[in-house]
Write a protein that holds these residues in place. Structure first.
Motif, PDB file in Angstrom:
ATOM      1  N   GLY A 133       0.930  -1.263  -0.001  1.00 25.68           N
ATOM      2  CA  GLY A 133       0.043   0.078   0.034  1.00 25.68           C
ATOM      3  C   GLY A 133       0.965   1.338  -0.098  1.00 25.68           C
ATOM      4  N   ALA A 134       0.266   2.405   0.121  1.00 18.92           N
ATOM      5  CA  ALA A 134       0.995   3.655   0.136  1.00 18.92           C
ATOM      6  C   ALA A 134       0.613   4.539   0.910  1.00 18.92           C
ATOM      7  CB  ALA A 134       0.914   4.133  -1.405  1.00 18.92           C
ATOM      8  N   LEU A 135       1.200   5.237   1.749  1.00 21.72           N
ATOM      9  CA  LEU A 135       0.788   6.360   2.867  1.00 21.72           C
ATOM     10  C   LEU A 135       0.998   7.645   2.202  1.00 21.72           C
ATOM     11  CD1 LEU A 135       0.414   7.220   5.663  1.00 21.72           C
ATOM     12  CD2 LEU A 135       2.938   7.293   6.051  1.00 21.72           C
ATOM     13  N   THR A 136      -0.343   8.178   2.277  1.00 20.20           N
ATOM     14  CA  THR A 136      -0.593   9.545   1.415  1.00 20.20           C
ATOM     15  C   THR A 136      -0.291  10.743   2.466  1.00 20.20           C
ATOM     16  OG1 THR A 136      -2.160   8.576   0.013  1.00 20.20           O
ATOM     17  CG2 THR A 136      -2.257  11.053   0.051  1.00 20.20           C
ATOM     18  N   VAL A 137       0.578  11.635   2.055  1.00 19.26           N
ATOM     19  CA  VAL A 137       0.838  12.614   2.918  1.00 19.26           C
ATOM     20  C   VAL A 137       0.623  13.986   2.251  1.00 19.26           C
ATOM     21  CG1 VAL A 137       2.409  11.609   4.565  1.00 19.26           C
ATOM     22  CG2 VAL A 137       3.003  12.732   2.466  1.00 19.26           C
ATOM     23  N   TYR A 138       0.236  15.175   2.888  1.00 18.64           N
ATOM     24  CA  TYR A 138       0.487  16.482   2.181  1.00 18.64           C
ATOM     25  C   TYR A 138       1.747  16.872   1.912  1.00 18.64           C
ATOM     26  CZ  TYR A 138      -4.501  17.275   3.896  1.00 18.64           C
ATOM     27  OH  TYR A 138      -5.682  17.158   4.179  1.00 18.64           O
ATOM     28  N   THR A 139       1.822  17.814   0.760  1.00 20.88           N
ATOM     29  CA  THR A 139       3.178  18.389   0.567  1.00 20.88           C
ATOM     30  C   THR A 139       3.826  18.841   1.802  1.00 20.88           C
ATOM     31  OG1 THR A 139       2.330  18.804  -1.589  1.00 20.88           O
ATOM     32  CG2 THR A 139       4.230  19.978  -0.976  1.00 20.88           C
ATOM     33  N   GLN A 140       3.034  19.394   2.793  1.00 22.84           N
ATOM     34  CA  GLN A 140       3.564  19.998   4.056  1.00 22.84           C
ATOM     35  C   GLN A 140       4.355  19.413   4.741  1.00 22.84           C
ATOM     36  OE1 GLN A 140       3.584  23.454   4.407  1.00 22.84           O
ATOM     37  NE2 GLN A 140       4.790  23.166   6.257  1.00 22.84           N
ATOM     38  N   PHE A 141       3.838  17.815   4.549  1.00 23.41           N
ATOM     39  CA  PHE A 141       4.731  16.812   5.392  1.00 23.41           C
ATOM     40  C   PHE A 141       6.348  16.872   5.346  1.00 23.41           C
ATOM     41  CE2 PHE A 141       6.558  12.734   5.807  1.00 23.41           C
ATOM     42  CZ  PHE A 141       6.237  12.389   7.426  1.00 23.41           C
ATOM     43  N   TYR A 142       6.698  17.364   4.084  1.00 25.06           N
ATOM     44  CA  TYR A 142       8.268  17.450   3.752  1.00 25.06           C
ATOM     45  C   TYR A 142       8.868  18.604   4.554  1.00 25.06           C
ATOM     46  CZ  TYR A 142       6.867  13.977   0.506  1.00 25.06           C
ATOM     47  OH  TYR A 142       6.787  12.948  -0.167  1.00 25.06           O
ATOM     48  N   ALA A 143       8.060  19.350   5.272  1.00 23.88           N
ATOM     49  CA  ALA A 143       8.746  20.343   6.017  1.00 23.88           C
ATOM     50  C   ALA A 143       9.470  19.970   7.219  1.00 23.88           C
ATOM     51  CB  ALA A 143       7.721  21.208   6.639  1.00 23.88           C
ATOM     52  N   VAL A 144       9.298  18.360   7.638  1.00 20.71           N
ATOM     53  CA  VAL A 144       9.921  17.880   8.897  1.00 20.71           C
ATOM     54  C   VAL A 144      11.525  17.738   8.327  1.00 20.71           C
ATOM     55  CG1 VAL A 144       8.151  16.621   9.581  1.00 20.71           C
ATOM     56  CG2 VAL A 144       9.467  15.438   7.862  1.00 20.71           C
ATOM     57  N   LEU A 145      11.785  17.783   7.278  1.00 25.11           N
ATOM     58  CA  LEU A 145      13.095  17.826   6.658  1.00 25.11           C
ATOM     59  C   LEU A 145      13.996  19.155   7.354  1.00 25.11           C
ATOM     60  CD1 LEU A 145      12.794  16.822   2.923  1.00 25.11           C
ATOM     61  CD2 LEU A 145      13.345  15.283   4.827  1.00 25.11           C
ATOM     62  N   ALA A 146      13.395  20.130   7.590  1.00 29.87           N
ATOM     63  CA  ALA A 146      13.872  21.343   8.306  1.00 29.87           C
ATOM     64  C   ALA A 146      14.474  21.051   9.563  1.00 29.87           C
ATOM     65  CB  ALA A 146      12.986  22.446   8.177  1.00 29.87           C
ATOM     66  N   LEU A 147      13.921  20.145  10.343  1.00 36.89           N
ATOM     67  CA  LEU A 147      14.221  19.817  11.698  1.00 36.89           C
ATOM     68  C   LEU A 147      15.889  19.547  12.226  1.00 36.89           C
ATOM     69  CD1 LEU A 147      10.998  17.985  12.991  1.00 36.89           C
ATOM     70  CD2 LEU A 147      11.759  20.331  13.116  1.00 36.89           C
ATOM     71  N   PRO A 148      16.290  18.557  11.196  1.00 37.32           N
ATOM     72  CA  PRO A 148      17.805  18.248  11.558  1.00 37.32           C
ATOM     73  C   PRO A 148      18.711  19.616  11.284  1.00 37.32           C
ATOM     74  CG  PRO A 148      16.885  16.706  10.111  1.00 37.32           C
ATOM     75  CD  PRO A 148      15.892  17.565  10.276  1.00 37.32           C
ATOM     76  N   LEU A 149      18.335  20.322  10.619  1.00 39.50           N
ATOM     77  CA  LEU A 149      19.149  21.798  10.385  1.00 39.50           C
ATOM     78  C   LEU A 149      18.795  22.535  11.434  1.00 39.50           C
ATOM     79  CD1 LEU A 149      18.184  22.506   6.559  1.00 39.50           C
ATOM     80  CD2 LEU A 149      20.323  21.988   7.395  1.00 39.50           C
ATOM     81  N   ILE A 150      17.472  22.626  12.158  1.00 34.29           N
ATOM     82  CA  ILE A 150      17.165  23.430  13.212  1.00 34.29           C
ATOM     83  C   ILE A 150      17.961  23.007  14.430  1.00 34.29           C
ATOM     84  CG2 ILE A 150      15.432  24.163  14.866  1.00 34.29           C
ATOM     85  CD1 ILE A 150      13.633  24.107  12.374  1.00 34.29           C
ATOM     86  N   TYR A 151      17.887  21.591  14.683  1.00 32.92           N
ATOM     87  CA  TYR A 151      18.543  20.919  16.070  1.00 32.92           C
ATOM     88  C   TYR A 151      19.931  20.616  16.206  1.00 32.92           C
ATOM     89  CZ  TYR A 151      13.558  21.904  17.333  1.00 32.92           C
ATOM     90  OH  TYR A 151      12.346  22.405  17.802  1.00 32.92           O
ATOM     91  N   LEU A 152      20.467  20.479  15.072  1.00 32.45           N
ATOM     92  CA  LEU A 152      21.814  19.879  14.867  1.00 32.45           C
ATOM     93  C   LEU A 152      22.711  21.433  15.624  1.00 32.45           C
ATOM     94  CD1 LEU A 152      22.259  18.064  11.661  1.00 32.45           C
ATOM     95  CD2 LEU A 152      22.325  17.235  13.911  1.00 32.45           C
ATOM     96  N   PRO A 153      23.624  20.961  16.514  1.00 34.17           N
ATOM     97  CA  PRO A 153      24.398  22.265  16.953  1.00 34.17           C
ATOM     98  C   PRO A 153      25.416  22.639  16.073  1.00 34.17           C
ATOM     99  CG  PRO A 153      25.429  20.051  17.514  1.00 34.17           C
ATOM    100  CD  PRO A 153      24.077  19.717  16.882  1.00 34.17           C
ATOM    101  N   LEU A 154      24.855  23.537  14.951  1.00 33.86           N
ATOM    102  CA  LEU A 154      25.630  23.946  14.079  1.00 33.86           C
ATOM    103  C   LEU A 154      26.466  25.327  14.670  1.00 33.86           C
ATOM    104  CD1 LEU A 154      23.093  24.144  10.906  1.00 33.86           C
ATOM    105  CD2 LEU A 154      24.735  22.426  11.427  1.00 33.86           C
TER     106      LEU A 154
END
Length: 254
Positions: free
Chosen positions: A206-227
């Motif tokens: 089967g396939a899991l359907t998500v909104y385009t907005q779901f891909y905003a989670v890709l920002a989290l590593p940038l936010i929380y990594l100690p850069l």
């Protein structure tokens, strides 16, 4: 709520702003110039969480949050006509600046269209955080109620405002901030609770359907990594980039 000297989350906002601006440019180019490449819109989902987080950090450190709100609010009002035109929400050349500069009614039409720029949402987020920072919680409730009522008139709606507040409230607790932000953004990106049950069907083809907005989670590593890049973006660059990238899109589509 953390005090001014207790912030423990990522403070490398210069680098985050550069990533956010690049992703926003890709997103808007994908929306108007290259619609045949939908992956550009997915990349663009990374931009808003980064802007929301940088705004929260900015509200935390600024000595005059009122001036901060004023700058963003004025920029939103100034840029709105360019935004709706460049993003094709307004028919191009519908407002003839050379011959109709005195037609206030035509100019106002740019603000009546149901397509506000993200700057209005950022402005609303600053106001809500301002009331929290000043511990005027009754006013916080009033502003959130207004944002909820105007949900369809704000880019990213009430969910975008709540994400900014979440980032601000947990600046001194990065682990809790990450967990709550991840849950919130996943909930935002999943169409319904019934879709969560569909995760089981993925294993059976089967396939899991998500909104385009779901891909905003890709920002989290940038936010929380100690850069620790040490990159500094001058304030005027951050403010000028928004109208500049819209002008570029406008020129590319002429």
């Amino acid at each position: 709520m953390a005090s001014r000297h207790e912030i423990k989350s990522n403070t490398d906002t210069g680098f985050l702003k550069l990533i956010a601006m690049a992703c926003m440019l890709v997103d808007h180019l994908g929306a108007v110039v290259y619609p045949q490449f939908p992956v550009m819109r997915l990349i663009g989902r990374i931009a808003f969480p980064l802007f929301a987080y940088c705004l929260a950090v900015g509200c935390f450190y600024t000595h005059s949050i009122g001036k901060y709100a004023l700058r963003v609010g004025l920029l939103a009002l100034i840029v709105q006509p360019l935004y709706v035109t460049a993003m094709r929400h307004q028919v191009k050349m519908a407002f003839d600046w050379a011959h109709n500069f005195y037609r206030i009614d035509l100019l106002i039409n740019h603000y009546l269209l149901p397509y506000p720029s993200i700057l209005f949402s950022l402005f609303a987020g600053i106001l809500v955080i301002w009331t929290i920072r000043e511990r005027q919680y009754a006013l916080t409730g009033v502003l959130l109620a207004i944002c909820w009522y105007l949900d369809g008139c704000l880019d990213y709606g009430i969910k975008g405002i709540l994400l900014m507040v979440l980032f601000y409230a947990l600046l001194d607790r990065p682990l809790a901030s990450f967990l709550w932000a991840a849950l919130f953004m996943c909930w935002w990106g999943v169409p319904s609770l019934r879709t969560l049950a569909g995760v089981k069907s993925v294993l059976s083809g089967g396939a899991l359907t998500v909104y385009t907005q779901f891909y905003a989670v890709l920002a989290l590593p940038l936010i929380y990594l100690p850069l620790r890049t040490g990159i500094r973006v001058p304030k005027y660059v951050s403010y000028l980039f928004y109208p500049a990238h819209l002008a570029l899109i406008y020129l590319l589509t002429m």
